[in-house]
Scaffold this motif. Sequence first.
Motif, short mmCIF file in Angstrom:
data_model
loop_
_atom_site.label_atom_id
_atom_site.label_comp_id
_atom_site.label_asym_id
_atom_site.label_seq_id
_atom_site.Cartn_x
_atom_site.Cartn_y
_atom_site.Cartn_z
N PHE A 1 0.83 -1.21 0.00
CA PHE A 1 0.00 0.00 0.00
C PHE A 1 0.86 1.26 0.00
CE2 PHE A 1 -2.02 -3.40 2.46
CZ PHE A 1 -3.17 -3.61 1.71
N ALA A 2 2.13 1.13 -0.38
CA ALA A 2 3.06 2.26 -0.32
C ALA A 2 2.60 3.42 -1.19
CB ALA A 2 4.46 1.81 -0.73
N ASN A 3 2.13 3.13 -2.39
CA ASN A 3 1.68 4.21 -3.28
C ASN A 3 0.46 4.92 -2.71
OD1 ASN A 3 3.71 3.75 -5.14
ND2 ASN A 3 2.47 2.40 -6.42
N GLU A 4 -0.46 4.13 -2.11
CA GLU A 4 -1.64 4.74 -1.50
C GLU A 4 -1.24 5.62 -0.31
OE1 GLU A 4 -1.37 1.70 -2.48
OE2 GLU A 4 -3.06 1.31 -3.84
N GLY B 1 -2.23 20.80 -11.12
CA GLY B 1 -0.94 20.75 -10.44
C GLY B 1 -0.64 19.35 -9.93
N GLN B 2 0.62 19.01 -9.89
CA GLN B 2 1.01 17.67 -9.47
C GLN B 2 2.44 17.64 -8.96
OE1 GLN B 2 0.90 15.13 -12.93
NE2 GLN B 2 2.03 16.58 -14.19
N LEU B 3 2.77 16.55 -8.29
CA LEU B 3 4.15 16.29 -7.90
C LEU B 3 4.88 15.64 -9.07
CD1 LEU B 3 3.39 14.85 -4.37
CD2 LEU B 3 4.67 16.94 -4.79
N VAL B 4 6.21 15.74 -9.07
CA VAL B 4 6.99 15.15 -10.16
C VAL B 4 8.08 14.26 -9.58
CG1 VAL B 4 6.56 17.06 -11.74
CG2 VAL B 4 8.57 17.14 -10.24
N ALA C 1 14.34 6.15 -10.53
CA ALA C 1 13.80 5.11 -9.65
C ALA C 1 13.04 5.66 -8.45
CB ALA C 1 14.93 4.20 -9.16
N SER C 2 12.84 6.98 -8.40
CA SER C 2 12.20 7.56 -7.22
C SER C 2 10.75 7.12 -7.06
CB SER C 2 12.29 9.09 -7.26
OG SER C 2 11.66 9.60 -8.42
N THR C 3 10.07 6.80 -8.17
CA THR C 3 8.68 6.34 -8.06
C THR C 3 8.58 5.01 -7.33
OG1 THR C 3 8.87 5.36 -10.26
CG2 THR C 3 7.90 7.56 -10.12
N PHE C 4 9.68 4.28 -7.27
CA PHE C 4 9.71 3.00 -6.56
C PHE C 4 10.25 3.17 -5.13
CE2 PHE C 4 12.19 -0.75 -5.24
CZ PHE C 4 11.18 -1.70 -5.20
N PHE C 5 11.38 3.88 -5.02
CA PHE C 5 12.05 3.96 -3.72
C PHE C 5 11.40 4.94 -2.75
CE2 PHE C 5 15.66 2.23 -6.22
CZ PHE C 5 15.91 1.10 -5.44
N VAL C 6 10.82 6.02 -3.23
CA VAL C 6 10.23 7.01 -2.32
C VAL C 6 9.02 6.44 -1.58
CG1 VAL C 6 9.07 9.24 -2.17
CG2 VAL C 6 11.14 8.99 -3.55
N PRO C 7 8.05 5.80 -2.27
CA PRO C 7 6.96 5.17 -1.51
C PRO C 7 7.45 4.08 -0.56
CG PRO C 7 6.34 5.43 -3.80
CD PRO C 7 7.79 5.75 -3.72
N ASP D 1 9.37 17.81 -6.32
CA ASP D 1 9.83 16.43 -6.48
C ASP D 1 9.28 15.57 -5.34
OD1 ASP D 1 11.63 14.23 -7.43
OD2 ASP D 1 12.56 14.60 -5.49
N ILE D 2 8.87 14.35 -5.63
CA ILE D 2 8.24 13.51 -4.62
C ILE D 2 9.20 13.17 -3.48
CG2 ILE D 2 6.56 12.55 -6.24
CD1 ILE D 2 8.26 10.02 -6.40
N GLY D 3 10.49 13.02 -3.79
CA GLY D 3 11.46 12.73 -2.74
C GLY D 3 11.69 13.92 -1.83
N LYS D 4 11.81 15.12 -2.42
CA LYS D 4 11.99 16.34 -1.63
C LYS D 4 10.77 16.60 -0.76
CE LYS D 4 15.98 17.52 -3.47
NZ LYS D 4 17.25 17.54 -2.67
N TYR D 5 9.60 16.33 -1.32
CA TYR D 5 8.37 16.54 -0.54
C TYR D 5 8.32 15.61 0.66
CZ TYR D 5 3.44 16.54 0.76
OH TYR D 5 2.27 16.61 1.47
N LEU D 6 8.67 14.34 0.45
CA LEU D 6 8.64 13.38 1.55
C LEU D 6 9.60 13.80 2.66
CD1 LEU D 6 7.75 10.71 2.81
CD2 LEU D 6 9.54 9.57 1.50
N ASP D 7 10.82 14.17 2.29
CA ASP D 7 11.80 14.59 3.30
C ASP D 7 11.30 15.81 4.07
OD1 ASP D 7 13.44 12.56 2.43
OD2 ASP D 7 14.66 13.86 1.13
N PHE D 8 10.72 16.77 3.35
CA PHE D 8 10.21 18.00 3.98
C PHE D 8 9.10 17.68 4.98
CE2 PHE D 8 7.28 21.65 3.92
CZ PHE D 8 8.15 22.67 4.31
#
Length: 242
Positions: free
Chosen positions: A37-40, A57-60, A65-71, A150-157
């Motif tokens: 359920f990582a993507n959810e 508007g959307q995240l990028v 490989a960030s679409t796999f590793f970030v979730p 960026d999805i990775g930057k957003y997660l870290d923030f």
Amino acid sequence: MSDSGEQSLMSHLLEMRRRLMHAVIAVIILFAGLLPFANELYSWLSQPLLKTLPKGGQLVAIEVASTFFVPMKLAFFAAIFIATPYILYQIWAFVAPALYEKEKKLARPILFSATLLFYMGCAFTYFALLPVMFAYLNSTAPVGVAMMTDIGKYLDFVLVLLLAGGISFEVPIAVLVAVLLGWVKVEQLVEWRGYIIVAIFIIAAIITPPDGLSQIMLALPMWALYESGIVVARMMMRTRAS
């Protein structure tokens, strides 16, 4: 060191390893359960930002490989977040035998309250603070500039803010422990109220973006929690004296 001392040290090390393994296994089991359920999970976490973006508007994802590793990273931190009470219990089970009964009675409610306040701080950050912060940040974008995070930057923030929000709600626990350990007196905390309030607003300004609303939204609960810590500490000191 005597044989009895070596055996005692070895038994403590074995017990610590056993408790640590229980905590690690709990995190691994939760991580395995959350991974599908990582993507959810990420979609849910991104809602405070997405709801404030203009239509379309959307995240990028900048890295391949960030679409796999970030979730996956989010699932891991979510597993730790959910397992925190169990991890704290394992720490408590290791430390408790060395405490006196009176210390155990005091430590249990403090540990429970600290855990609850941390979760409350994280919930406040996600549901109240993040939407206000992102709305402000979006409003400051220059004309012709689209905010595409960026999805990775957003997660870290967001993880840093959730951690900061959770820790900021530990103010009454810090007040109570400081009084119980004799580091400060309740009268001193009351006397220092003005300085503490200024410090709280400075901390809130550091954590939040440079808009007054989000700063006030974080500072006011911290101030209220500081006052509640003083009240609880005063009650406990009166109970001790009676």
